[in-house]
Design an enzyme around this catalytic site. Structure first.
Site, PDB file in Angstrom:
ATOM      1  N   HIS A 135       0.883  -1.170   0.000  1.00  0.00           N
ATOM      2  CA  HIS A 135       0.000   0.000   0.000  1.00  0.00           C
ATOM      3  C   HIS A 135       0.918   1.218   0.000  1.00  0.00           C
ATOM      4  O   HIS A 135       2.007   1.177   0.586  1.00  0.00           O
ATOM      5  CB  HIS A 135      -0.833   0.108   1.275  1.00  0.00           C
ATOM      6  CG  HIS A 135      -1.727  -1.050   1.567  1.00  0.00           C
ATOM      7  ND1 HIS A 135      -1.288  -2.185   2.182  1.00  0.00           N
ATOM      8  CD2 HIS A 135      -3.055  -1.222   1.366  1.00  0.00           C
ATOM      9  CE1 HIS A 135      -2.306  -3.021   2.347  1.00  0.00           C
ATOM     10  NE2 HIS A 135      -3.392  -2.467   1.853  1.00  0.00           N
TER      11      HIS A 135
ATOM     12  N   ASP B  45       2.496   1.997   3.292  1.00  0.00           N
ATOM     13  CA  ASP B  45       3.454   1.021   3.844  1.00  0.00           C
ATOM     14  C   ASP B  45       4.885   1.453   3.556  1.00  0.00           C
ATOM     15  O   ASP B  45       5.792   1.149   4.319  1.00  0.00           O
ATOM     16  CB  ASP B  45       3.304  -0.367   3.181  1.00  0.00           C
ATOM     17  CG  ASP B  45       1.911  -0.944   3.287  1.00  0.00           C
ATOM     18  OD1 ASP B  45       1.177  -0.567   4.215  1.00  0.00           O
ATOM     19  OD2 ASP B  45       1.563  -1.781   2.420  1.00  0.00           O
TER      20      ASP B  45
HETATM   21  C1  XUL Z   1      -7.572  -6.475   4.505  1.00  0.00           C
HETATM   22  C2  XUL Z   1      -6.825  -6.889   3.306  1.00  0.00           C
HETATM   23  C3  XUL Z   1      -5.950  -5.855   2.688  1.00  0.00           C
HETATM   24  C4  XUL Z   1      -5.904  -5.934   1.194  1.00  0.00           C
HETATM   25  C5  XUL Z   1      -5.160  -4.809   0.551  1.00  0.00           C
HETATM   26  O1  XUL Z   1      -8.410  -7.448   5.009  1.00  0.00           O
HETATM   27  O2  XUL Z   1      -6.902  -8.012   2.884  1.00  0.00           O
HETATM   28  O3  XUL Z   1      -4.681  -5.992   3.216  1.00  0.00           O
HETATM   29  O4  XUL Z   1      -5.318  -7.120   0.784  1.00  0.00           O
HETATM   30  O5  XUL Z   1      -5.631  -3.566   0.911  1.00  0.00           O
END
Ligand code: XUL
Ligand code: CO
Length: 439
Positions: free
Chosen positions: A99, A102
Site C-alpha cells: 500500500h 506502507d
Molecule cells: C484487509 C486486506 C488488505 C488488502 C489490501 O483485510 O486483505 O490488506 O489485501 O488492501
C-alpha cells in the site's frame, strides 16, 4: 551494508529435513504440471504485514519493533526497503505487494506524503533491479486514516472522495513506475453501518466512477497489468459493498466494468463470507474474472480476519486445483496477506512463517496436479453430468428445449431414477488416498 536478519538463504532440503530454516516441499525449480513451482506459485511478500506489522491486535499494542534501529520516519522507511529485499532474497520470493503508506510516511499533508513517496520509490526501484524482484500489485490505503471513517470512494463527502482519488492516482503512478503487474482495490471502508444515514445508490455509483477514472488514467499512462477487486463481506464496516465474488461480479456488470477488473481472492475473506476459499475461486473462474490470490487462513473459533499464514494443506490443495483449472496465473500470484501470530514475535518467526506457507502451497500444487493426473475426480464429475451430452439433456444445453418439450418428455417417463449417489465420502477418500499415498 550489514544484514538485518541473522538468517541465511533458505534452501530446499526435502521432506526428511528437520532443519526449521529449510523448505521441505517448495523446490523452486521442480517442474509440476508443465511449469516450475516458482512459475506456478508466483509467491509474493506483503509489505504491510512483513515489513510494517508490529504484532498489534484490537486488545493489545505491538510485540514487535519494525523501526529497524532508526528514529526518523524517513530513515525507518529506507531501512524497511532494505529489510524487505533481504527477506525476499533469503526466501527466494520473486514478488511483493504494497500500500502507498506502507512504503513512506504520510507526513502532515498530501504534498508531503507525495514528496516522501518520491524519495522512497527510486530506492525500491534500485533494489528491485539489484535483487531481481518484481511488483505483483500496488494499492492505496484508503481505510486507515480517520479521514476515511465514512468511506473513501463511497464517502458522503466530496473532499474526502477527491483525496482518495489523489491517493489512487499517486499509487497508480508508482505501480506503473515499478512495472507492477496488477493494481488492487480493497474496499476497507467502502460500506456502511446503517441505512438511516446512507445513500447506498449514490455511494455505489460514485465507487464505479472512481474505478472508471482509475482505469482511464492508468491505461493512458501505460499500465498494462490487471485491475483487481478484493472482496470481503465485513470488517471493518458491517456491510461491505464488495461482499464476495458474486456480489462484485454483479456490480462490475451493472457499471460495465467487467472487462477491466478481475478478482483478488483472499482465503480469510471467503470464510468470513460463509464460503470456502475454493468456492470463491471457482465463482471467479466460471465468470471469467479469476486473477490473483491473497493467501492466508482464518480461525473458525476466533471468527475474525486473523490473516494467519496458510498451513492447511487441504485448503491449499483445493485452491491450487482451482488455479490449475483456470489455466494457472497470468499476471496474478499468491500474495501472503498473512502475519505471524502476535506471540510469534522474533525475526526468525518471519522466516518460519513464510516457509510454512510456501511449503503448504508447494504441497497443495503437487497434490492438486496429482488429482488431475489421477483423473478419478474429473471422471466422476463428467459421468455425473453425462445425461446432458445427448438426447433431452443435449437439447437443454443447446437451447433447443422448451417448457413444452420438457413437459412432454417428463410425462413420457415412468419414474425418475433417484438412487444416483453423489459419492461424496468416496471422493473425499480418493483425495486422502492421493494425498497420503506412500505413508
Ligand atoms: C484487509 C486486506 C488488505 C488488502 C489490501 O483485510 O486483505 O490488506 O489485501 O488492501
Ligand atoms: Co488481502
Amino acid at each position: 551494508m550489514s544484514e538485518i536478519f541473522n538468517v541465511g538463504k533458505i534452501k530446499y532440503e526435502g521432506p526428511k529435513s528437520k532443519n526449521p530454516l529449510s523448505f521441505k516441499h517448495y523446490d523452486a525449480d521442480m517442474v509440476i504440471g508443465g511449469k516450475t513451482m516458482r512459475e506456478q506459485l508466483r509467491f509474493a511478500m506483503s509489505y504491510w504485514h512483513t515489513i510494517c506489522g508490529e504484532g498489534t491486535d484490537m486488545f493489545g499494542i505491538g510485540t514487535i519493533d519494525k523501526s529497524f534501529g532508526e528514529k526518523d520516519a524517513m530513515k525507518i522507511a529506507e531501512k524497511k526497503v532494505q529489510a524487505a529485499f533481504e527477506i525476499m532474497d533469503k526466501l527466494g520470493i520473486d514478488y511483493f505487494c504494497f500500500h502507498d503508506k506502507d512504503i513512506a510516511p504520510e507526513g502532515d499533508s498530501l504534498s508531503e506524503f507525495h514528496a516522501n513517496l518520491d524519495k522512497i520509490v527510486p530506492i525500491i526501484k534500485e533494489n528491485m533491479k539489484k535483487y531481481n524482484k518484481k511488483l505483483l500489485w500496488g494499492t492505496a490505503n484508503l481505510f486507515n486514516n480517520p479521514r476515511y471513517v465514512h468511506g473513501a470512494g463511497t464517502s458522503p463527502y466530496a473532499d474526502v472522495y477527491a483525496y482518495a482519488a489523489a491517493q489512487v492516482k499517486k499509487a497508480l503512478d508508482i505501480t506503473i513506475e515499478l512495472g507492477g503487474e496488477g493494481y488492487v482495490f480493497w474496499g476497507g471502508r467502502e460500506g456502511y453501518e446503517t441505512l438511516l444515514n446512507t445513500d447506498m445508490g449514490l455511494e455505489l455509483d460514485n465507487m464505479a466512477r472512481l474505478l472508471k477514472m482509475s482505469v482511464k488514467y492508468a491505461r493512458e499512462h501505460g499500465f498494462k497489468g490487471d485491475f483487481y477487486i478484493e472482496p470481503k463481506p465485513k470488517e471493518p464496516t458491517k456491510h461491505q459493498y464488495d461482499f464476495d465474488t458474486a456480489t462484485v461480479v454483479a456490480f462490475l456488470r451493472k457499471y460495465g466494468l467487467e472487462k477491466d477488473f478481475k478478482m483478488n481472492i483472499e482465503a480469510n475473506h471467503a470464510t468470513l463470507a460463509g464460503h470456502t476459499f475454493e468456492h470463491e475461486l471457482c465463482t471467479a473462474r466460471i465468470n471469467g474474472v479469476f486473477g490473483s490470490i491473497d493467501a492466508n487462513q482464518g480461525d473458525y473459533l476466533l471468527g475474525w480476519d486473523t490473516d494467519q499464514f496458510p498451513t492447511d494443506v487441504y485448503n491449499a490443495t483445493y485452491c491450487m486445483l482451482e488455479v490449475l483449472r483456470a489455466g494457472g496465473f497470468t499476471n496474478g500470484g499468491l500474495n501472503f496477506d498473512s502475519k505471524p501470530r502476535r506471540g510469534s514475535m522474533t525475526d526468525e518467526d518471519i522466516f518460519l512463517s513464510y516457509i510454512s506457507g510456501m511449503d503448504a502451497f508447494a504441497l497443495g500444487l503437487k497434490i492438486a496436479n496429482k488429482i488431475i493426473e489421477d483423473g478419478r475426480i474429473d471422471e466422476f464429475v463428467a459421468q455425473r453430468y453425462s445425461s446432458y451430452n445427448s438426447g433431452i439433456g443435449a437439447d437443454i444445453v443447446n437451447g433447443k428445449a422448451t417448457l413444452e418439450s420438457l413437459s412432454e418428455y417428463a410425462l413420457s417417463l415412468n419414474k425418475v431414477e433417484l438412487k444416483k449417489s453423489g459419492r461424496q465420502e468416496y471422493l473425499e477418500s480418493v483425495i486422502n488416498s492421493i494425498m497420503f499415498e506412500g505413508i
